[in-house]
Design a protein around this motif. Sequence first.
Motif, short mmCIF file in Angstrom:
data_model
loop_
_atom_site.label_atom_id
_atom_site.label_comp_id
_atom_site.label_asym_id
_atom_site.label_seq_id
_atom_site.Cartn_x
_atom_site.Cartn_y
_atom_site.Cartn_z
N LEU A 234 9.23 40.44 94.19
CA LEU A 234 9.55 41.20 92.78
C LEU A 234 9.78 42.69 93.45
N GLY A 235 10.73 43.26 92.65
CA GLY A 235 10.77 44.55 93.05
C GLY A 235 10.97 45.40 91.80
N THR A 236 11.71 45.32 90.78
CA THR A 236 11.75 46.14 89.73
C THR A 236 10.44 46.04 88.81
N ALA A 237 9.66 45.06 88.99
CA ALA A 237 8.23 45.01 88.37
C ALA A 237 7.24 46.02 88.84
N PHE A 238 7.72 46.62 90.02
CA PHE A 238 6.57 47.58 90.64
C PHE A 238 7.19 48.99 90.43
N VAL A 239 8.43 49.31 90.09
CA VAL A 239 8.90 50.60 89.94
C VAL A 239 8.06 51.52 89.10
N ARG A 251 11.57 56.52 85.47
CA ARG A 251 10.58 55.65 84.46
C ARG A 251 10.83 55.98 83.14
N ALA A 252 11.32 56.84 82.52
CA ALA A 252 11.78 56.94 81.22
C ALA A 252 12.82 56.17 80.98
N ALA A 253 13.99 55.90 81.84
CA ALA A 253 15.16 55.10 81.66
C ALA A 253 14.72 53.66 81.58
#
Length: 360
Positions: A234-239, A251-253
């Motif tokens: 998982l990548g996006t889950a940790f952004v 983060r807002a996007a």
Amino acid sequence: MSLINRFELSVPLIQAPMAGVATPSLAAAVSEAGALGSIGVGATDATGARAMIEEVRSRTTRAFNVFVHAGAKADLSREAQWLDWLAPLFAEYGAQPPTALRTIYKSFADDPDMVAVLLDLAPPVVSFHFGLPSADVLSALRARGIYLMATATSLDEAHAIEAAGIDAVVAQGIEAGGHRGVFDPIAPDDALGVFALTRLLVRKNNLPIIAAGGIMDGAGIAAALDLGASAAQLGTAFVACPESAADDAYRAALTGEGAYHTVLTSLISGRPARALANRFTALSQSVNERRPPDYPIAYDAGKALHAAAKAQGEYGFGAQWAGQGAPLSRAMPAAALVGALREELELRQIKGLVERCDVL
């Protein structure tokens, strides 16, 4: 021995090493929580890579992954044409495009200093993207006891990984955020989804398979395991975790409309990569037959354009990598997220067991 057993992971989860976002503190927090944290060193040099690896080691005694990538071929004519095409956008923000483009990130395949750092520090796991290094490099890494993984987007790539003696395959579906791991970025791409690809590789490849792409919660991890994967990445889950290096605009996007419309584009960096929809990805509609310079040469132009626009208050030209599951993102500390994923996975597995018992 599987990755999970070898490194005594309490949850079959790997945090994807999204370069520029995955910091040493994020990787260490994930590893400390019982999963496999990752850092990407493709966007730094050997000195920077050494510092990152040493920082992770200063924060955790558990296993972690170091991610590297293959390189680019310069084409001065194509690069000049690309800068000409971008010039009106630079002018919109009162800036001039670079006079020439640079290969801003040195390829692992062309960087003996980076190889030397990995051989010296011997991180527990090293993973490859965009293809494989030479047999000599692989042999040297194996001799240091390093567990090796590589990304495949097709069965042919997985077969090449197996033939090279790699320990595990990361099956990257088309849903995945960040750079697509295709060996050849201009070859036809079947664009297989993560679950179709995972099942295909489980059936027709002999290595442990790690499912990657669009997975955001424990139910997704459970589904990947049900298909025969050994773990999920998982990548996006940790952004959105506070330990990541994502800026406020990124983060807002993640919570905005663009998260529902991710786009796979080569315009930003020169290689296909999935990002949140923004002004840069929208240029795909007007690029026509133009092909951007190779990765990471095109990135030099992309970063310069983002800097010029950002100085005028426009954040729509950033490289906001994210997978199709982006709207499911949760902002919480990395350790808490790993804990939540573990609980969701266990609940889903218990539910599945109960459902099977009811059928019997």
